[in-house]
Design an enzyme around this catalytic site. Structure first.
Site, PDB file in Angstrom:
ATOM      1  N   SER A  62       0.847  -1.189   0.000  1.00  8.89           N
ATOM      2  CA  SER A  62       0.000   0.000   0.000  1.00  8.89           C
ATOM      3  C   SER A  62       0.882   1.238   0.000  1.00  8.89           C
ATOM      4  O   SER A  62       2.021   1.198   0.492  1.00  8.89           O
ATOM      5  CB  SER A  62      -0.893   0.020   1.246  1.00  8.89           C
ATOM      6  OG  SER A  62      -1.593   1.243   1.363  1.00  8.89           O
ATOM      7  N   TYR A 109      -1.709   0.796  10.762  1.00  4.18           N
ATOM      8  CA  TYR A 109      -1.843   0.166   9.450  1.00  4.18           C
ATOM      9  C   TYR A 109      -0.603   0.442   8.597  1.00  4.18           C
ATOM     10  O   TYR A 109      -0.065  -0.467   7.941  1.00  4.18           O
ATOM     11  CB  TYR A 109      -3.092   0.696   8.760  1.00  4.18           C
ATOM     12  CG  TYR A 109      -3.314   0.148   7.368  1.00  4.18           C
ATOM     13  CD1 TYR A 109      -3.670  -1.184   7.171  1.00  4.18           C
ATOM     14  CD2 TYR A 109      -3.172   0.972   6.254  1.00  4.18           C
ATOM     15  CE1 TYR A 109      -3.883  -1.690   5.894  1.00  4.18           C
ATOM     16  CE2 TYR A 109      -3.380   0.473   4.970  1.00  4.18           C
ATOM     17  CZ  TYR A 109      -3.734  -0.858   4.801  1.00  4.18           C
ATOM     18  OH  TYR A 109      -3.933  -1.353   3.522  1.00  4.18           O
TER      19      TYR A 109
END
Length: 240
Positions: free
Chosen positions: A142, A156
């Site tokens: 990501s 995250y």
């Protein structure tokens, strides 16, 4: 499926975790349409892929929190198709907690799914990738693994930064065996995770099918083209 499509994938076999929705499902469909054979590892059967038939598509129960399911999946996929050419680590979980708010359990849970499971799965498929003409590993990381945009994304981002470094570690480990690894780093993608955003933004987001096309390109590149990372965003960002 056209003859040209079959030639592109040439019957190669790929394992895709989390292939029941979003990017994983889009990638499974993209690869199946181009001659690949797919083993989907998910918690429930993927009914959306049943139309492709057992010769092209295989399902095995997989839970990233259950190491036994990883070994069972790899064994079942190899037993079904007789080979494994690639694996895509797509399954992952989110967290909306900052590094200050997150508990030890929060940390352990997200790292177990986003980092430890992909590492274990890679070890399990490694002998099959070494036996393949050109083994491939994709890690769906990501852009969050390359920067922290807000405090609530801190935990995250930590897990995705670790997943990104896992991809680099795999890439180096596979050098002599010509096993190539690429980290795909999408930003915000129009999956169910984007259900709550404004319509004006949602219409501009990167589509799962677009990420799938990029991922297929990385899987089908020859070993002479080793690509470490591919960042993808729906808007122009600072260069990474």
């Amino acid at each position: 499926m056209t003859t040209a499509a079959c030639e592109e994938g040439a019957g190669r076999v790929v394992l895709i975790s989390g292939a029941s929705r979003g990017i994983g499902l889009a990638l499974a469909r993209e690869l199946l349409a181009h001659g690949w054979r797919v083993s989907a590892g998910t918690r429930q059967p993927v009914t959306a892929l049943e139309e492709y038939g057992a010769d092209h598509c295989h399902w095995s129960p997989f839970d990233a929190r259950d190491p036994a399911s990883e070994a069972a999946w790899v064994a079942a996929a190899h037993g079904h198709f007789g080979r494994i050419d690639a694996i895509v680590h797509n399954a992952g979980i989110l967290s909306g907690k900052s590094v200050i708010e997150a508990s030890d359990q929060d940390f352990d849970d997200i790292f177990a799914v986003n980092v430890k499971s992909p590492m274990r799965l890679t070890r399990l498929v490694w002998p099959h990738l070494r036996a393949a003409p050109e083994g491939k590993v994709l890690v769906i990381a990501s852009l969050a693994g390359k920067r922290v945009r807000a405090a609530e994304g801190g935990l995250y981002s930590m897990s995705k930064a670790a997943a990104l470094m896992l991809a680099h570690g795999i890439r180096h480990a596979g050098e002599t065996d010509r096993i190539r690894c690429t980290a795909i780093c999408p930003g915000f993608v129009a999956t169910d995770m984007a259900d709550g955003v404004e319509e004006s933004i949602k219409s501009q987001l990167t589509q799962p099918q677009e990420v799938a096309r990029i991922a297929r390109m990385a899987l089908e590149l020859p070993a002479t083209a080793s690509v470490a990372e591919i960042p993808v965003s729906w808007r122009v960002e600072t260069a990474f």
